[in-house]
Design an enzyme around this catalytic site. Sequence first.
Site, mmCIF file in Angstrom:
data_model
loop_
_atom_site.group_PDB
_atom_site.id
_atom_site.type_symbol
_atom_site.label_atom_id
_atom_site.label_comp_id
_atom_site.label_asym_id
_atom_site.label_seq_id
_atom_site.Cartn_x
_atom_site.Cartn_y
_atom_site.Cartn_z
ATOM 1 N N ILE A 16 -15.919 38.860 18.182
ATOM 2 C CA ILE A 16 -15.003 39.356 19.203
ATOM 3 C C ILE A 16 -14.184 38.219 19.798
ATOM 4 O O ILE A 16 -13.081 38.441 20.330
ATOM 5 C CB ILE A 16 -15.788 40.102 20.317
ATOM 6 N N ALA A 17 -14.689 36.973 19.703
ATOM 7 C CA ALA A 17 -13.937 35.831 20.233
ATOM 8 C C ALA A 17 -12.659 35.592 19.440
ATOM 9 O O ALA A 17 -11.706 35.000 19.961
ATOM 10 C CB ALA A 17 -14.811 34.579 20.227
ATOM 11 N N LEU A 78 -21.252 35.624 24.165
ATOM 12 C CA LEU A 78 -22.593 35.399 23.635
ATOM 13 C C LEU A 78 -23.420 36.683 23.649
ATOM 14 O O LEU A 78 -23.072 37.647 24.349
ATOM 15 C CB LEU A 78 -23.293 34.328 24.473
ATOM 16 N N LYS A 101 -18.833 42.557 27.509
ATOM 17 C CA LYS A 101 -19.736 43.642 27.866
ATOM 18 C C LYS A 101 -20.732 43.899 26.746
ATOM 19 O O LYS A 101 -20.461 43.529 25.605
ATOM 20 C CB LYS A 101 -18.976 44.924 28.228
#
Length: 360
Positions: A16-17, A78, A101
Amino acid sequence: MAETPIRFGILGCAGIARKLSRAITISPNSILYAIGSRSLDKAKKFAAENGFPPSAKIYDSYEAVLDDPDVDAVYVPLPTSLHVKWAVLAAEKKKHLLLEKPVALNVAEFDLIIEACEANGVQFMDGTMWMHHPRTAKMSEFLADSQRFGQLTTVHSIFTNAGDEDFLKNDIRVKPELDGLGALGDIGWYCIRSILWAVNYELPKTVTALRGAILNEAGVILACGSSLEWEDRKTSTFYCSFLSNLTIDITVIGTKGTLHIHDFVIPHEEETASFTAASKSGFKEFATGWDPLPSQCVVATDIPQDASMVREFSRLVKSIKEGGSKPENKWPSISRKTQLVLDKVKESIEKGFEPVQVGA
């Protein structure tokens, strides 16, 4: 004079980063400044593949990002089990916090994060991107229109996305030591948030998990649902699953109108997003059709919703950093309510699908 951008550090190289790196690059008031990983080679590779400028700092630890005095804010993607440790440390290092989230494993952990943010005067926001799309504001206008929508009576939300065999065996979201909330934390979070958004963040009185929840051998939730009930007899349901075809729907029903969205978490297109609204609908004679027909509203956006989120977060950080403003408490409040309801759904499952009082 060019605006000074907010300098972002990223902790870790999660998938997602990649999306948030792009969003930070697109947002006009932010810049990718640092990346930290437990592997320096991994951090270098991530930076090279995700548009980091040549001047970006590459670190072989998360601590080094937090110790960099030029980092204004950090994005933390994370595993959920690590959130409380690194989010609290980030706040203590005076780094404004954009946290993926679900924000924590439970509301008690989240309260520790918020206490650290408040004690250190840093802005908190979670990574629920669809909240920042201009479509969401437009839909809120319809729900607030007493003439077209009336009084809300019920909300139904679904987010399902079928994982393949490798996902169901190896992804961190099915590992109890990493992301023990499973589908409930990952995609159920969006369903719960959508319901709270529709009811203007009024907490329900009771939560009752639906029978038929599916857990893997390690006890992590792969699919579940719940009903919610309010003091004034509003109701809602949601269902989330790693085992069913991709579906991302909200239906909000009022006494005079109905709102439908079929892609609320990630719109089908980045440049535009739509929803349908029906008002004072009825059947034609002999039930041959609707009168009037539902209308479609198309909302354009200048930048993708993830970049809109970064832009708004950066705006808040800049107003604190340069204007002496206080952190905006709207976002942590919404996050906490979402986490609280999530906790109660999990509790209801663990208690054999019995109703659970929500409280505050």
